[in-house]
Design an enzyme around this catalytic site. Sequence first.
Site, PDB file in Angstrom:
ATOM      1  N   TYR A 179       0.842  -1.190   0.000  1.00 21.75           N
ATOM      2  CA  TYR A 179       0.000   0.000   0.000  1.00 21.75           C
ATOM      3  C   TYR A 179       0.880   1.244   0.000  1.00 21.75           C
ATOM      4  O   TYR A 179       1.858   1.330   0.741  1.00 21.75           O
ATOM      5  CB  TYR A 179      -0.925   0.033   1.227  1.00 21.75           C
ATOM      6  CG  TYR A 179      -2.052   1.008   1.014  1.00 21.75           C
ATOM      7  CD1 TYR A 179      -3.243   0.585   0.451  1.00 21.75           C
ATOM      8  CD2 TYR A 179      -1.893   2.367   1.285  1.00 21.75           C
ATOM      9  CE1 TYR A 179      -4.258   1.487   0.176  1.00 21.75           C
ATOM     10  CE2 TYR A 179      -2.887   3.269   1.011  1.00 21.75           C
ATOM     11  CZ  TYR A 179      -4.079   2.831   0.463  1.00 21.75           C
ATOM     12  OH  TYR A 179      -5.069   3.734   0.170  1.00 21.75           O
ATOM     13  N   SER A 180       0.529   2.216  -0.854  1.00 22.43           N
ATOM     14  CA  SER A 180       1.237   3.489  -0.924  1.00 22.43           C
ATOM     15  C   SER A 180       2.711   3.247  -1.257  1.00 22.43           C
ATOM     16  O   SER A 180       3.014   2.658  -2.293  1.00 22.43           O
ATOM     17  CB  SER A 180       1.055   4.252   0.392  1.00 22.43           C
ATOM     18  OG  SER A 180       1.513   5.577   0.289  1.00 22.43           O
ATOM     19  N   ALA A 181       3.638   3.643  -0.381  1.00 18.13           N
ATOM     20  CA  ALA A 181       5.045   3.357  -0.653  1.00 18.13           C
ATOM     21  C   ALA A 181       5.302   1.861  -0.694  1.00 18.13           C
ATOM     22  O   ALA A 181       6.271   1.418  -1.318  1.00 18.13           O
ATOM     23  CB  ALA A 181       5.928   4.009   0.405  1.00 18.13           C
TER      24      ALA A 181
END
Length: 542
Positions: free
Chosen positions: A209-211
Amino acid sequence: MEALRQPYRKALAHRGHVEGVTISAKDSRQPLCHYFGGLRYALPPVKRFCQARKLPPAYSYGTENQPGLCGGLAGVCPQPKFLTLSSGDDWTEDCFQCNIWVPLGEPPQDGWPVLFFIHGGFLQFGTPNTFSAAALLGEADFQAIIVAPAYRLGVFGFLLSSEIQQDVAGSNQPVGNQGFWDQRLALEWTCDNIGLFGGNPAQITISGYSAGAYSAFYQLAYDIHLPPEDSIIKRACIWSNSPAVQPKGPATAQTQFNQLLEALRIPISLSAAEKLAQLRALPQATLLSAATSIELHQFRPTSDGTFIQPTLFHSFDTGAFARRLAARNVHIMLGECRDEHNLYATWLPPPDNTTTSLRRRLLADYPQPIVDTLLHLYAPANTTPTPKTYPASTFGHIYADIQVHTTQRGLIQSLAAAGASHLLHRYRIEFRLNCASKTIPREWGVTHATDMYLWFWGNGEALEPAEKQAIRTALIEPWKRFVRGDVGDELGWGTNGPREMRTLMPDGSVRICRDELWDEAMRVWVALRGVGELEGDVSSKL
């Protein structure tokens, strides 16, 4: 959702014995899953900024009489504070552990499929300890083992310089991108050892998720260039992120290193060995404070020519990446939240609304030609007296577009143009669970990270019956099939072509929607690609 924890011992053949816990729901006392936390996947490096060490073949977690205690949490790399995270009480640079959730009962004949999940946090903060997969496995019947590693962040995981290269010369160690190498070690550990927990090493889906999604992409890009016998990844989930631009080159990494020395008052004139000796002797809090104070304060990946090739983004343009992905038949689930920008706007925003401050902040993440292109697109020159100003929301929108909306569509376009659109399974989230307000203000809408509560079945919080029905149908059931390896009609995703998205609507229903943001995203993507690669071939000496 409150939980009960009872000791659970497991024999791991040549790896000895461990004691984890069986997690049960407190209200119903229904067992949900087995959990092993803080399980070591690598030994720490001999020196700070160097590569962690693979566990030796004879490494044992414990004996039958004294099993390794693995009912706790993974180590937390030193990191800046963000919202309610990163207190500093539990920091350790020895963060080479993972948390594992295992379904109850006997595994299938070939073993459970494996979801390898990488946490987010801009590569600057975060930990696998902030989410729980217990209810996902126990209530939603997600029949897969979930492995979530900790890894080095920020300056501890992504510092690179000629001094570090000199320090390890002749040792065959990679330099830079150590956070990515940590993730790779954890992935290799999973492939080698997950069978001891009942998992199938031939069915590993990488996700993040995300980074963590950004990381998952770069892990995939590295993996598909390996010989088939060394490749691990079978599928990928890229949630709310995407590769933005070719990562910085060694010249920028060296500038960042020199800025760090200056902030710490370490003379540039010292020898490489003396500089590193002083950096390695610093308390972690001192090093972190200096790293977050400099102009280039975002320590992120470098095009090092080993983990990240300097021609990676060029391979998007030529279709070479897509052809390699198709040859390995790696399917990708990828998508976004409707209001990503509201949370993105809170990560170290510019101190004021001037274009000067906006440009300075963006330069901490992106190369100067990219930043100037972005400003031309999002904050063009206006008639306001100097200093020029822009709406307060501009930073959040730029950051969300370049981290998610625009760049993900650019990746999709490059894959589709080379005939690999059949590998893509797009989604969009416009639905918010009530429990998301536990950490994210309701007025931010369906912003970045609100869907972590969807994917992880409340992420430790209670769901309402109607919410369970909505997300089970929309996401969990097809995701289970995806991780299991189903594709095409078996998956039941419902989209047809790269410009359609499986959309979880505000009322909890599912629709297949055409992408309304596509044309604008392509305008920005084409402009960014027009800048080209920025620092030349990294094969030149640092």
